[in-house]
Motif scaffolding. Structure first.
Motif, PDB file in Angstrom:
ATOM      1  N   ASP A   1       0.930  -1.144  -0.038  1.00  0.00           N
ATOM      2  CA  ASP A   1      -0.112  -0.076  -0.221  1.00  0.00           C
ATOM      3  C   ASP A   1       0.829   1.151  -0.243  1.00  0.00           C
ATOM      4  O   ASP A   1       0.485   2.304   0.565  1.00  0.00           O
ATOM      5  CB  ASP A   1      -0.854   0.039   1.051  1.00  0.00           C
ATOM      6  CG  ASP A   1      -0.042  -0.027   2.311  1.00  0.00           C
ATOM      7  OD1 ASP A   1       0.712  -0.247   2.430  1.00  0.00           O
ATOM      8  OD2 ASP A   1      -1.181  -0.467   3.690  1.00  0.00           O
ATOM      9  N   LEU A   2       1.861   1.016  -0.697  1.00  0.00           N
ATOM     10  CA  LEU A   2       3.499   2.859  -0.662  1.00  0.00           C
ATOM     11  C   LEU A   2       2.789   3.675  -1.644  1.00  0.00           C
ATOM     12  O   LEU A   2       2.221   4.568  -1.572  1.00  0.00           O
ATOM     13  CB  LEU A   2       4.603   1.721  -1.129  1.00  0.00           C
ATOM     14  CG  LEU A   2       5.917   2.245  -0.138  1.00  0.00           C
ATOM     15  CD1 LEU A   2       5.447   2.490   1.093  1.00  0.00           C
ATOM     16  CD2 LEU A   2       6.630   1.264  -1.362  1.00  0.00           C
ATOM     17  N   LEU A   3       1.250   3.050  -2.675  1.00  0.00           N
ATOM     18  CA  LEU A   3       1.262   4.103  -3.796  1.00  0.00           C
ATOM     19  C   LEU A   3      -0.357   3.586  -4.723  1.00  0.00           C
ATOM     20  O   LEU A   3      -1.132   4.012  -4.660  1.00  0.00           O
ATOM     21  CB  LEU A   3       0.796   3.407  -4.784  1.00  0.00           C
ATOM     22  CG  LEU A   3       3.511   4.331  -4.916  1.00  0.00           C
ATOM     23  CD1 LEU A   3       4.148   3.732  -6.022  1.00  0.00           C
ATOM     24  CD2 LEU A   3       3.517   5.335  -4.807  1.00  0.00           C
ATOM     25  N   THR A   4      -0.705   2.934  -3.044  1.00  0.00           N
ATOM     26  CA  THR A   4      -2.181   2.336  -3.404  1.00  0.00           C
ATOM     27  C   THR A   4      -3.347   2.449  -1.998  1.00  0.00           C
ATOM     28  O   THR A   4      -2.576   1.205  -1.264  1.00  0.00           O
ATOM     29  CB  THR A   4      -2.329   0.999  -4.101  1.00  0.00           C
ATOM     30  OG1 THR A   4      -1.875   0.909  -5.353  1.00  0.00           O
ATOM     31  CG2 THR A   4      -3.890   0.740  -4.661  1.00  0.00           C
ATOM     32  N   PRO A   5      -3.871   3.049  -1.968  1.00  0.00           N
ATOM     33  CA  PRO A   5      -4.865   3.083  -0.908  1.00  0.00           C
ATOM     34  C   PRO A   5      -4.928   1.295  -0.742  1.00  0.00           C
ATOM     35  O   PRO A   5      -5.889   0.890  -0.861  1.00  0.00           O
ATOM     36  CB  PRO A   5      -5.768   3.681  -1.010  1.00  0.00           C
ATOM     37  CG  PRO A   5      -5.158   5.148  -1.929  1.00  0.00           C
ATOM     38  CD  PRO A   5      -4.998   4.141  -2.788  1.00  0.00           C
ATOM     39  N   TRP A   6      -4.579   1.203   0.532  1.00  0.00           N
ATOM     40  CA  TRP A   6      -5.232  -0.616   0.922  1.00  0.00           C
ATOM     41  C   TRP A   6      -6.949  -0.544   0.682  1.00  0.00           C
ATOM     42  O   TRP A   6      -7.709  -2.121   0.535  1.00  0.00           O
ATOM     43  CB  TRP A   6      -5.151  -0.891   2.605  1.00  0.00           C
ATOM     44  CG  TRP A   6      -6.290  -1.603   3.078  1.00  0.00           C
ATOM     45  CD1 TRP A   6      -6.530  -1.943   3.379  1.00  0.00           C
ATOM     46  CD2 TRP A   6      -5.019  -3.311   2.939  1.00  0.00           C
ATOM     47  NE1 TRP A   6      -7.107  -3.656   4.065  1.00  0.00           N
ATOM     48  CE2 TRP A   6      -6.315  -4.103   2.904  1.00  0.00           C
ATOM     49  CE3 TRP A   6      -3.874  -3.437   2.314  1.00  0.00           C
ATOM     50  CZ2 TRP A   6      -5.376  -5.109   3.558  1.00  0.00           C
ATOM     51  CZ3 TRP A   6      -4.018  -4.856   2.446  1.00  0.00           C
ATOM     52  CH2 TRP A   6      -4.758  -6.096   2.560  1.00  0.00           C
ATOM     53  N   GLU A   7      -7.689   0.488   1.403  1.00  0.00           N
ATOM     54  CA  GLU A   7      -9.178   0.308   1.003  1.00  0.00           C
ATOM     55  C   GLU A   7      -9.347  -0.054  -1.075  1.00  0.00           C
ATOM     56  O   GLU A   7     -10.524  -1.049  -1.113  1.00  0.00           O
ATOM     57  CB  GLU A   7     -10.064   1.396   0.530  1.00  0.00           C
ATOM     58  CG  GLU A   7     -10.038   1.942   2.263  1.00  0.00           C
ATOM     59  CD  GLU A   7      -8.640   2.866   3.177  1.00  0.00           C
ATOM     60  OE1 GLU A   7      -8.334   3.867   1.195  1.00  0.00           O
ATOM     61  OE2 GLU A   7      -7.997   2.591   3.159  1.00  0.00           O
ATOM     62  N   VAL A   8      -8.068   0.435  -1.828  1.00  0.00           N
ATOM     63  CA  VAL A   8      -8.601   0.008  -3.145  1.00  0.00           C
ATOM     64  C   VAL A   8      -7.863  -2.169  -3.332  1.00  0.00           C
ATOM     65  O   VAL A   8      -8.506  -2.627  -3.882  1.00  0.00           O
ATOM     66  CB  VAL A   8      -7.553   0.579  -4.221  1.00  0.00           C
ATOM     67  CG1 VAL A   8      -7.765   0.205  -5.407  1.00  0.00           C
ATOM     68  CG2 VAL A   8      -8.056   2.477  -4.349  1.00  0.00           C
ATOM     69  N   ILE A   9      -6.787  -2.017  -2.413  1.00  0.00           N
ATOM     70  CA  ILE A   9      -6.820  -3.228  -2.327  1.00  0.00           C
ATOM     71  C   ILE A   9      -7.448  -4.301  -1.830  1.00  0.00           C
ATOM     72  O   ILE A   9      -7.894  -4.938  -2.679  1.00  0.00           O
ATOM     73  CB  ILE A   9      -5.306  -3.248  -2.018  1.00  0.00           C
ATOM     74  CG1 ILE A   9      -4.263  -2.106  -2.169  1.00  0.00           C
ATOM     75  CG2 ILE A   9      -4.572  -5.317  -1.567  1.00  0.00           C
ATOM     76  CD1 ILE A   9      -2.631  -1.972  -1.276  1.00  0.00           C
TER      77      ILE A   9
END
Lengths: 242, 242
Positions: A135-143
């Protein structure tokens, strides 16, 4: 036109590079990359100049490669796996806009989803989703949304970057999401150090996966509802009407 | 133990094979495959015996390879792209259970999602889903559910087997599903004859893709909401916080 090649070197061993990747590196004067990956190929390309930057300094590494090419030396930027799967080719294309004298050519390689699957047997075989847990570049919610979607639609799932020191419990969190949609005995696989010394392959259930420790050199596979164990290997059927 | 290798030959050109794939074929006595793919490699491996079966006869082809290995000759089954992505490695592992004398080793290759992406630029770069539109072995409802899930969760999507003579309108049907979740100007790409003579690359919108004619040699890419065009190439950012 000055050339900059972006080369996917596959999982690590020289033999896992494509013939095109080898020939490309042979004709380059300078090879740029992350220290660890440069060390894996150095001995196979004697007489080359090697430039390295530490982990995380990806934009600096891209600029180094672009500047080298602009200065008139044929250069290659090497990436592990494929340069286009969580790799450097996208950043290089973006930054390359500032270097109109440099022509960028991308040389594809074998990504960890594919090389890891070959170690485990044939877990992909059918529709699959690749998700990075970083989640360095992507919000955890998207993951999380992607994990839910892939789990619900019965995709085979391949996880990149399943955890790191700072994200020790991410794989467990991912498994908890998957367990909302999948059985506890859903078959899974882990591969560590693909294509390098000390490759480790392991098959387990989703419930067991939840308790496993992984690191940044591990790739994780979650089978679909049809994935089975065949002679000690993971195999997903080619369809649902067999 | 008699050896049978399952070799992913990449998109087609000899140079796109890995060094390991080349060395493996060089040490085999017999190479088995679909006629079209055998013709692509034949000239590079003189002195080998080649055995071919027509399209669709995949199980027969697997048995031919297993019987050859059992008879004591070192054999390789070749697949286009990677043997484990809609390939033969799963079927071979299953059928291989009947041939305990034969040890199967899988040699990974560059699959069309990866080689096609390199032609277009860097459309994958972030989480992606691979879906085949062939309903030969998978009910269309399963395919449709996966398309919805992947579209809704903003995956980059790569479509294999986008259409054939019997399934002329499948790509259009898939686009209609994707258009429920994605903008009409969502960027897409098509690659035809990857890594072979006459490679064609094209970037278009999702609305335009809906009207396109494709064939079984085409791989289709649907960008995510962040995918953009950079200097005539498709590029997906590495994340959402750039």
């Amino acid at each position: 036109m000055n050339k900059l090649y972006v080369v996917g070197m596959g999982p690590g061993a020289y033999e896992e590079m494509t013939v095109r990747a080898v020939k490309t590196l042979e004709q380059c004067q300078v090879i740029v990359g992350y220290t660890l990956y440069v060390d894996l190929v150095r001995e196979h390309f004697p007489g080359k100049e090697f430039l390295t930057t530490p982990m995380r300094q990806e934009r600096e590494r891209c600029r180094l490669a672009l500047e080298t090419a602009r200065s008139g030396r044929t250069a290659a930027m090497i990436c592990s796996g494929d340069a286009g799967v969580y790799g450097m080719s996208g950043v290089l294309l973006e930054l390359g806009q500032e270097y109109p004298q440099v022509e960028i050519e991308i040389v594809p390689g074998v990504t960890a989803a594919v090389s890891g699957a070959a170690c485990l047997g044939a877990p992909l075989m059918h529709d699959f989703a690749v998700v990075s847990l970083s989640d360095l570049l992507t919000p955890w919610e998207v993951i999380e949304r992607r994990l839910r979607a892939a789990a619900e639609a019965d995709f085979v799932i391949c996880l990149y970057n399943p955890s790191s020191r700072k994200r020790a419990d991410y794989l467990k969190r991912a498994c908890d999401i998957l367990l909302d949609f999948r059985e506890a005995n859903n078959l899974c696989g882990l591969v560590r150090n693909i294509g390098r010394e000390g490759t480790e392959c392991r098959i387990c259930t989703l419930a067991k996966l939840r308790e496993m420790k992984t690191d940044m050199f591990t790739t994780v596979f979650i089978g679909n509802s049809e994935t089975r164990e065949v002679g000690g290997k993971l195999a997903t059927p080619r369809g649902y009407r067999l």
